[in-house]
Design an enzyme around this catalytic site. Sequence first.
Site, PDB file in Angstrom:
ATOM      1  N   HIS A   1      12.900  35.657  28.048  1.00 34.90           N
ATOM      2  CA  HIS A   1      13.228  37.072  28.201  1.00 34.90           C
ATOM      3  C   HIS A   1      12.693  37.538  29.541  1.00 34.90           C
ATOM      4  O   HIS A   1      11.569  37.225  29.916  1.00 34.90           O
ATOM      5  CB  HIS A   1      12.645  37.911  27.063  1.00 34.90           C
ATOM      6  CG  HIS A   1      11.214  37.595  26.737  1.00 34.90           C
ATOM      7  ND1 HIS A   1      10.847  36.506  25.974  1.00 34.90           N
ATOM      8  CD2 HIS A   1      10.065  38.213  27.076  1.00 34.90           C
ATOM      9  CE1 HIS A   1       9.533  36.468  25.860  1.00 34.90           C
ATOM     10  NE2 HIS A   1       9.027  37.493  26.529  1.00 34.90           N
TER      11      HIS A   1
ATOM     12  N   ASN B   1       7.463  35.527  31.604  1.00 38.15           N
ATOM     13  CA  ASN B   1       6.222  34.835  31.269  1.00 38.15           C
ATOM     14  C   ASN B   1       6.566  33.468  30.692  1.00 38.15           C
ATOM     15  O   ASN B   1       7.508  33.345  29.907  1.00 38.15           O
ATOM     16  CB  ASN B   1       5.413  35.648  30.251  1.00 38.15           C
ATOM     17  CG  ASN B   1       4.871  36.936  30.839  1.00 38.15           C
ATOM     18  OD1 ASN B   1       4.464  36.963  31.997  1.00 38.15           O
ATOM     19  ND2 ASN B   1       4.873  38.009  30.061  1.00 38.15           N
TER      20      ASN B   1
ATOM     21  N   ASP C   1      11.782  47.157  24.836  1.00 40.97           N
ATOM     22  CA  ASP C   1      10.600  46.502  24.293  1.00 40.97           C
ATOM     23  C   ASP C   1       9.955  47.417  23.245  1.00 40.97           C
ATOM     24  O   ASP C   1       9.854  48.633  23.433  1.00 40.97           O
ATOM     25  CB  ASP C   1       9.601  46.200  25.420  1.00 40.97           C
ATOM     26  CG  ASP C   1       8.539  45.194  24.999  1.00 40.97           C
ATOM     27  OD1 ASP C   1       8.556  44.065  25.531  1.00 40.97           O
ATOM     28  OD2 ASP C   1       7.697  45.537  24.136  1.00 40.97           O
TER      29      ASP C   1
ATOM     30  N   HIS D   1      19.689  30.423  22.453  1.00 37.01           N
ATOM     31  CA  HIS D   1      18.250  30.187  22.389  1.00 37.01           C
ATOM     32  C   HIS D   1      17.794  29.200  23.456  1.00 37.01           C
ATOM     33  O   HIS D   1      18.291  28.070  23.531  1.00 37.01           O
ATOM     34  CB  HIS D   1      17.849  29.643  21.007  1.00 37.01           C
ATOM     35  CG  HIS D   1      16.376  29.413  20.895  1.00 37.01           C
ATOM     36  ND1 HIS D   1      15.504  30.419  20.544  1.00 37.01           N
ATOM     37  CD2 HIS D   1      15.615  28.320  21.146  1.00 37.01           C
ATOM     38  CE1 HIS D   1      14.260  29.951  20.574  1.00 37.01           C
ATOM     39  NE2 HIS D   1      14.313  28.675  20.938  1.00 37.01           N
TER      40      HIS D   1
ATOM     41  N   CYS E   1      13.602  32.371  15.044  1.00 33.80           N
ATOM     42  CA  CYS E   1      13.278  32.950  16.348  1.00 33.80           C
ATOM     43  C   CYS E   1      13.549  34.458  16.311  1.00 33.80           C
ATOM     44  O   CYS E   1      14.667  34.896  15.998  1.00 33.80           O
ATOM     45  CB  CYS E   1      14.098  32.290  17.449  1.00 33.80           C
ATOM     46  SG  CYS E   1      14.006  33.162  19.027  1.00 33.80           S
TER      47      CYS E   1
ATOM     48  N   HIS F   1      11.386  40.561  31.474  1.00 35.27           N
ATOM     49  CA  HIS F   1      10.880  41.923  31.351  1.00 35.27           C
ATOM     50  C   HIS F   1      11.384  42.733  32.548  1.00 35.27           C
ATOM     51  O   HIS F   1      11.284  42.273  33.694  1.00 35.27           O
ATOM     52  CB  HIS F   1       9.348  41.935  31.411  1.00 35.27           C
ATOM     53  CG  HIS F   1       8.653  41.302  30.255  1.00 35.27           C
ATOM     54  ND1 HIS F   1       8.135  42.027  29.203  1.00 35.27           N
ATOM     55  CD2 HIS F   1       8.370  40.003  29.987  1.00 35.27           C
ATOM     56  CE1 HIS F   1       7.549  41.204  28.340  1.00 35.27           C
ATOM     57  NE2 HIS F   1       7.673  39.967  28.802  1.00 35.27           N
TER      58      HIS F   1
HETATM   59  P1  5GP Z   1       6.007  37.992  26.154  1.00 32.98           P
HETATM   60  O1  5GP Z   1       4.567  38.333  25.876  1.00 32.98           O
HETATM   61  O2  5GP Z   1       6.480  36.831  25.304  1.00 32.98           O
HETATM   62  O3  5GP Z   1       6.348  37.811  27.599  1.00 32.98           O
HETATM   63  O4  5GP Z   1       6.832  39.266  25.719  1.00 32.98           O
HETATM   64  C1  5GP Z   1       7.251  39.503  24.424  1.00 32.98           C
HETATM   65  C2  5GP Z   1       7.627  40.958  24.341  1.00 32.98           C
HETATM   66  O5  5GP Z   1       8.374  41.173  23.165  1.00 32.98           O
HETATM   67  C3  5GP Z   1       6.400  41.878  24.268  1.00 32.98           C
HETATM   68  O6  5GP Z   1       6.429  42.789  25.363  1.00 32.98           O
HETATM   69  C4  5GP Z   1       6.577  42.574  22.920  1.00 32.98           C
HETATM   70  O7  5GP Z   1       6.174  43.924  22.946  1.00 32.98           O
HETATM   71  C5  5GP Z   1       8.045  42.409  22.637  1.00 32.98           C
HETATM   72  N1  5GP Z   1       8.385  42.355  21.229  1.00 32.98           N
HETATM   73  C6  5GP Z   1       7.742  41.635  20.267  1.00 32.98           C
HETATM   74  N2  5GP Z   1       8.354  41.799  19.076  1.00 32.98           N
HETATM   75  C7  5GP Z   1       9.398  42.652  19.292  1.00 32.98           C
HETATM   76  C8  5GP Z   1      10.399  43.208  18.437  1.00 32.98           C
HETATM   77  O8  5GP Z   1      10.464  42.949  17.236  1.00 32.98           O
HETATM   78  N3  5GP Z   1      11.309  44.042  19.010  1.00 32.98           N
HETATM   79  C9  5GP Z   1      11.276  44.345  20.345  1.00 32.98           C
HETATM   80  N4  5GP Z   1      12.202  45.178  20.796  1.00 32.98           N
HETATM   81  N5  5GP Z   1      10.338  43.833  21.180  1.00 32.98           N
HETATM   82  C10 5GP Z   1       9.418  43.007  20.662  1.00 32.98           C
HETATM   83 ZN    ZN Z   2      15.867  32.339  20.018  1.00 35.28          ZN
END
Ligand code: 5GP
Ligand code: ZN
Length: 114
Positions: free
Chosen positions: A100, A87, A30, A46, A4, A102
């Site tokens: 997570h 989300n 992000d 997790h 993960c 946002h």
């Molecule tokens: P989701 O689309 O699952 O709601 O959001 C996932 C978020 O994780 C996205 O906004 C994406 O930019 C961010 N993200 C993906 N990989 C990484 C990473 O390796 N490091 C950080 N800091 N953010 C990440």
């Molecule tokens: Zn996890």
Amino acid sequence: MTDCLFCRVVAGEIPATIVFQDDAVVAFKDITPQAPMHVLVIPRRHIGTLNELTTSDDALVGRLVRTAASIADEHGHAASGYRTVFNCNADAGQTVFHIHLHLLAGRRLGWPPG
Ligand code: 5GP
Ligand code: ZN
């Protein structure tokens, strides 16, 4: 979970710009910010999606939300406003399956989201 992404951030195996952490919560920038401030607030433990939450997680979810509010306030966004979003699964565009929150701030945010 070793496979993960966000568990690996929690473990320090993947670098992240951490803005807050305590015994239960980690908040970091992000990697692809969608607003001048875009922070992700996650539990250390997790949990894949919101669908897996149980009543025993109620306090933890409260900590995620209050952490986001506190970070927004620290950065001067409390009065002007900010958005918090979880989300869940495909239709909402969840791409990382470790819950997570946002935190987006620093510009006028449209509604409804796309
Ligand atoms: P989701 O689309 O699952 O709601 O959001 C996932 C978020 O994780 C996205 O906004 C994406 O930019 C961010 N993200 C993906 N990989 C990484 C990473 O390796 N490091 C950080 N800091 N953010 C990440
Ligand atoms: Zn996890």
